[in-house]
Design an enzyme around this catalytic site. Structure first.
Site, PDB file in Angstrom:
ATOM      1  N   ASP A   1     -27.074  18.127 -16.332  1.00 64.08           N
ATOM      2  CA  ASP A   1     -26.114  17.512 -15.421  1.00 64.08           C
ATOM      3  C   ASP A   1     -24.725  17.933 -15.892  1.00 64.08           C
ATOM      4  O   ASP A   1     -24.212  17.435 -16.893  1.00 64.08           O
ATOM      5  CB  ASP A   1     -26.276  15.986 -15.479  1.00 64.08           C
ATOM      6  CG  ASP A   1     -25.250  15.247 -14.625  1.00 64.08           C
ATOM      7  OD1 ASP A   1     -24.342  15.893 -14.072  1.00 64.08           O
ATOM      8  OD2 ASP A   1     -25.363  14.005 -14.520  1.00 64.08           O
TER       9      ASP A   1
ATOM     10  N   TRP B   1     -24.809   8.035 -17.866  1.00 60.53           N
ATOM     11  CA  TRP B   1     -25.366   8.915 -16.825  1.00 60.53           C
ATOM     12  C   TRP B   1     -26.740   9.424 -17.214  1.00 60.53           C
ATOM     13  O   TRP B   1     -27.622   9.564 -16.356  1.00 60.53           O
ATOM     14  CB  TRP B   1     -24.391  10.037 -16.461  1.00 60.53           C
ATOM     15  CG  TRP B   1     -23.219   9.456 -15.742  1.00 60.53           C
ATOM     16  CD1 TRP B   1     -21.946   9.314 -16.206  1.00 60.53           C
ATOM     17  CD2 TRP B   1     -23.242   8.832 -14.441  1.00 60.53           C
ATOM     18  NE1 TRP B   1     -21.172   8.653 -15.273  1.00 60.53           N
ATOM     19  CE2 TRP B   1     -21.937   8.353 -14.194  1.00 60.53           C
ATOM     20  CE3 TRP B   1     -24.229   8.634 -13.473  1.00 60.53           C
ATOM     21  CZ2 TRP B   1     -21.587   7.691 -13.009  1.00 60.53           C
ATOM     22  CZ3 TRP B   1     -23.892   7.973 -12.294  1.00 60.53           C
ATOM     23  CH2 TRP B   1     -22.589   7.514 -12.069  1.00 60.53           C
TER      24      TRP B   1
ATOM     25  N   LYS C   1     -15.181  16.258  -9.190  1.00 62.76           N
ATOM     26  CA  LYS C   1     -14.397  16.288 -10.432  1.00 62.76           C
ATOM     27  C   LYS C   1     -13.668  17.630 -10.535  1.00 62.76           C
ATOM     28  O   LYS C   1     -12.474  17.706 -10.285  1.00 62.76           O
ATOM     29  CB  LYS C   1     -15.289  16.024 -11.636  1.00 62.76           C
ATOM     30  CG  LYS C   1     -15.847  14.580 -11.621  1.00 62.76           C
ATOM     31  CD  LYS C   1     -17.303  14.577 -11.901  1.00 62.76           C
ATOM     32  CE  LYS C   1     -18.009  13.268 -11.643  1.00 62.76           C
ATOM     33  NZ  LYS C   1     -17.365  12.020 -11.893  1.00 62.76           N
TER      34      LYS C   1
END
Ligand code: PMP
Length: 359
Positions: free
Chosen positions: A171, A101, A195
């Site tokens: 993030d 990511w 999530k």
């Protein structure tokens, strides 16, 4: 029958939230309509949105000099929004690369800004994070970006990097609300919802107010934090159903005892699962212990040919979503806030049986 769903996102939701949403689905609080049928500008929906923001602020102790935005475009949209909102052409921005990511965030930012990668964990096969205090952040960097939790590699920062006067951007997609975090250390925290927050469709952006007003003129309005803050995140039609479900999840976290209680449960679940992996000669986790994620636990078996068997038999036992990410293989158990301890206990029991039969 509900299974234990270990998917990385979209991920398991608290059953209480799903049941509440079901009971309110056709007639929300006597309004005679579903939330998804309401005008986003009506007082009912505006009330839901305000409540979500108030709960997010209180759960994370967000200081008053921060905006909390509920936007679209996912965390991926923010990969571009960050340089567009925080830099001018020719500026440079610092990044830490701890996995898949981070790599995506860097590639997207590189379309808009000069990126400087201060630490690259590819040498450790993305199995760790830089040592605390080892980052030398150039004072002219517009910001320092890092990925708090790498969902694919299962690598999580156990500390907040010191970026000095340079705004720190993180993030937090796969870790937000799983444990307390000192928001005041950050310029920007962003997190996709699918999530720990609820269903897909929203990304939450917590931004310090002094960082607003700097967006490049060509920034698309839906990515412009300043424009979105000025309109209460309703410059255009928001994903109202997702926003409402996030509001219910935040209420659920509050009822459970807040973020510190989430942290207590998450630590217990992670200890149980890593303990089982470490106690066995059959399973292994490739991540350095200090950087192991509480949320995403990748693990391997000695013979990759057994992976498919593991995942199939686990699914038949009511344990779903255990395949590792397609880019890395192996297995991965995502154990977000909504995964109960019983789910991890059931997984560990299954793993023990599987080892007995195949070890
Ligand atoms: N960052 C992290 C850490 C993620 O786990 C994900 C999604 N799995 C993303 C970014 C991308 O999020 P989205 O699909 O919402 O754009």
């Amino acid at each position: 029958m509900r299974v234990y769903n270990f998917s990385a996102g979209p991920a398991t939701m608290p059953l209480e939230v799903l049941e509440r949403a079901q009971s309110e689905l056709t007639d929300w609080h006597g309004s005679g309509m579903s939330v998804m049928e309401m005008s986003h500008r009506g007082k009912e929906f505006v009330g839901i949105a305000e409540q979500a923001e108030a709960r997010m602020r209180s759960l994370l102790s967000v200081p008053d000099d921060y905006e909390v935005l509920f936007l679209q475009g996912g965390a991926t949209g923010q990969f571009a929004a960050i340089p567009l909102n925080l830099t001018a052409p020719g500026d440079s921005a610092a990044y830490v690369n701890t996995g898949a990511w981070s790599t995506k965030a860097i590639a997207e930012a590189a379309r808009f800004v000069r990126t400087q990668v201060l630490a690259d964990e590819s040498q450790s096969n993305y199995s760790s994070v830089p040592e605390e205090g080892s980052l030398h952040v150039p004072s002219d960097a517009a910001y320092l970006h890092y990925t708090l939790n790498e969902t694919i590699g299962g690598v999580e920062f156990p500390y907040i990097p010191d970026s000095g006067a340079v705004p720190l951007v993180t993030d937090a997609s796969s870790t937000i609300l799983s444990r307390p975090i000192d928001v005041s250390r950050f310029g920007v925290i962003y997190a996709g919802a699918q999530k720990n927050l609820g269903p897909a469709g929203l990304v939450v952006v917590i931004v310090r107010k002094d960082l607003l007003g700097r967006a490049r003129p060509e920034t698309s309005t839906v990515l412009d934090w300043t424009a979105m803050a000025a309109s209460g995140s309703m410059l255009n039609t928001p994903p109202t159903l997702s926003w409402y479900l996030v509001a219910l999840v935040l209420e659920w976290i509050e009822q459970q005892g807040g973020v510190s209680e989430m942290a207590r449960r998450n630590r217990a679940k992670a200890d149980l699962l890593y303990g089982a992996i470490d106690d066995s000669d059959f399973y292994s986790n490739p991540v350095q212990p200090r950087a192991r994620s509480w949320m995403n636990v990748p693990f391997l078996v000695p013979d990759p040919a057994l992976e498919k068997e593991f995942v199939t038999q686990a699914a038949a036992a009511g344990l779903s979503g255990l395949s590792g990410h397609r880019s890395v293989g192996g297995m991965r158990a995502s154990i977000y806030n909504a995964m109960p301890l019983e789910g991890v206990t059931a997984l560990v029991a299954f793993m023990t049986d599987f080892e007995k039969q195949n070890g």
